[in-house]
Motif scaffolding. Structure first.
Motif, mmCIF file in Angstrom:
data_model
loop_
_atom_site.group_PDB
_atom_site.id
_atom_site.type_symbol
_atom_site.label_atom_id
_atom_site.label_comp_id
_atom_site.label_asym_id
_atom_site.label_seq_id
_atom_site.Cartn_x
_atom_site.Cartn_y
_atom_site.Cartn_z
ATOM 1 N N VAL A 1 0.778 -1.019 0.402
ATOM 2 C CA VAL A 1 -0.290 0.254 -0.164
ATOM 3 C C VAL A 1 1.396 1.385 0.254
ATOM 4 N N LEU A 2 1.940 0.834 1.137
ATOM 5 C CA LEU A 2 2.516 2.547 1.255
ATOM 6 C C LEU A 2 3.444 2.613 0.076
ATOM 7 N N PRO B 1 3.232 2.478 -3.203
ATOM 8 C CA PRO B 1 2.554 2.666 -4.828
ATOM 9 C C PRO B 1 2.555 4.145 -3.995
ATOM 10 N N PHE B 2 1.855 4.319 -2.716
ATOM 11 C CA PHE B 2 1.324 5.492 -2.822
ATOM 12 C C PHE B 2 2.360 6.692 -2.274
ATOM 13 N N LEU B 3 4.161 6.274 -1.719
ATOM 14 C CA LEU B 3 5.044 7.264 -2.653
ATOM 15 C C LEU B 3 4.950 7.273 -3.918
ATOM 16 N N HIS C 1 3.409 7.272 -6.702
ATOM 17 C CA HIS C 1 2.636 8.025 -6.757
ATOM 18 C C HIS C 1 2.542 10.030 -6.666
ATOM 19 N N GLN C 2 3.302 9.876 -5.334
ATOM 20 C CA GLN C 2 3.440 11.611 -5.190
ATOM 21 C C GLN C 2 4.524 11.899 -5.533
ATOM 22 N N ASP D 1 3.965 0.184 -9.913
ATOM 23 C CA ASP D 1 3.853 0.064 -8.616
ATOM 24 C C ASP D 1 3.673 -1.601 -7.788
ATOM 25 N N SER E 1 7.058 -1.743 -5.522
ATOM 26 C CA SER E 1 6.570 -2.992 -4.825
ATOM 27 C C SER E 1 7.330 -3.845 -3.834
#
Length: 254
Positions: A16-17, A19-21, A23-24, A44, A48
């Protein structure tokens, strides 16, 4: 048992973390993430998987050794591959006769499997990453805790099924998790499991691209229920001898 939970939660958190980073970070450069489609999903999953491998190896939650491969278990690898081939049709048939479960990531899987780079994630990275975590770390911890190795294998298979996060995949993942856990228990190595996992995922990738319709059933491909039964019966003549040979040949290095 606590360690097994920690390893599983760490695996999920990274998925989860990271891919979020990613994308940001890309958003800072005005990158159009939505337009990237399947390529973004592949990035992503790759990021990961690499992060998971680095973390588990750096913290020594899982250990990698060349001793098993150095024992030259080539026959074991061949029988693992044959077992994976022999299990495909019976497993698919079993899944089709079970009550239909929600397939909540069908669209994402479709995008990944249709892309040629999707094989890098599904066929290569996933087998190594998941075996390292769920056999090399989770099951290893459970084997030290449980009074029976089958209890440890079953619990690790449950974790393995749940972490997929997709009800439609969970029965198949649980059954494969039992077999992969047995391979690890008998050899103390993730390599046989990686071979089985790689062949299984590679066949799934090829079949999905040959028959991309997700609603297609075995009877639609083979033409009749009699042919489906015959195919399952023939597959067992591959799967059962492979399991028998593995039972004879699996042993720890040294």
């Amino acid at each position: 048992m606590i360690k097994a939970f920690v390893y599983t939660l760490a695996f999920a958190a990274i998925q989860v973390l990271v891919p979020f980073l990613v994308h940001q970070t890309l958003a800072l450069f005005k990158f159009d993430i939505a337009a990237a489609g399947a390529k973004m999903l592949i990035v992503d999953l790759t990021a990961s998987s690499v992060a998971i491998l680095v973390l588990f190896l750096y913290l020594r939650w899982a250990e990698v050794s060349r001793s098993y491969v150095q024992s030259r278990p080539w026959a074991v690898f061949c029988w693992c591959a044959l077992a994976a081939v022999g299990a495909i049709i019976p497993s698919t048939c079993l899944q089709e006769v079970m009550p239909e479960l929600p397939n909540i990531v069908e669209q994402e899987f479709d995008m990944i499997l249709r892309d040629r780079w999707g094989y890098f994630v599904v066929g290569l990275l996933a087998p190594v990453c998941e075996e390292l975590v769920f056999r090399g770390a989770v099951l290893r911890a459970l084997l030290r805790w449980a009074s029976s190795h089958w209890v440890a294998i079953a619990i690790s298979a449950v974790f393995f099924a749940l972490i997929h996060g997709n009800p439609a995949q969970m029965p198949h993942a649980f059954l494969i998790g039992l077999l992969l856990g047995w391979l690890y228990y008998r050899t103390d190595s993730i390599v046989p499991g990686v071979v089985y996992h790689w062949v299984n995922n590679s066949i799934a990738y090829v079949l999905y691209n040959l028959y991309p319709n997700p609603d297609l059933r075995l009877v639609d491909i083979l033409g009749s229920y009699r042919s489906v039964v015959a195919a399952c019966f023939f597959s067992l003549f591959i799967l059962l001898p492979a399991l028998y040979q593995l039972n004879l040949r699996l042993r720890k290095a040294g």
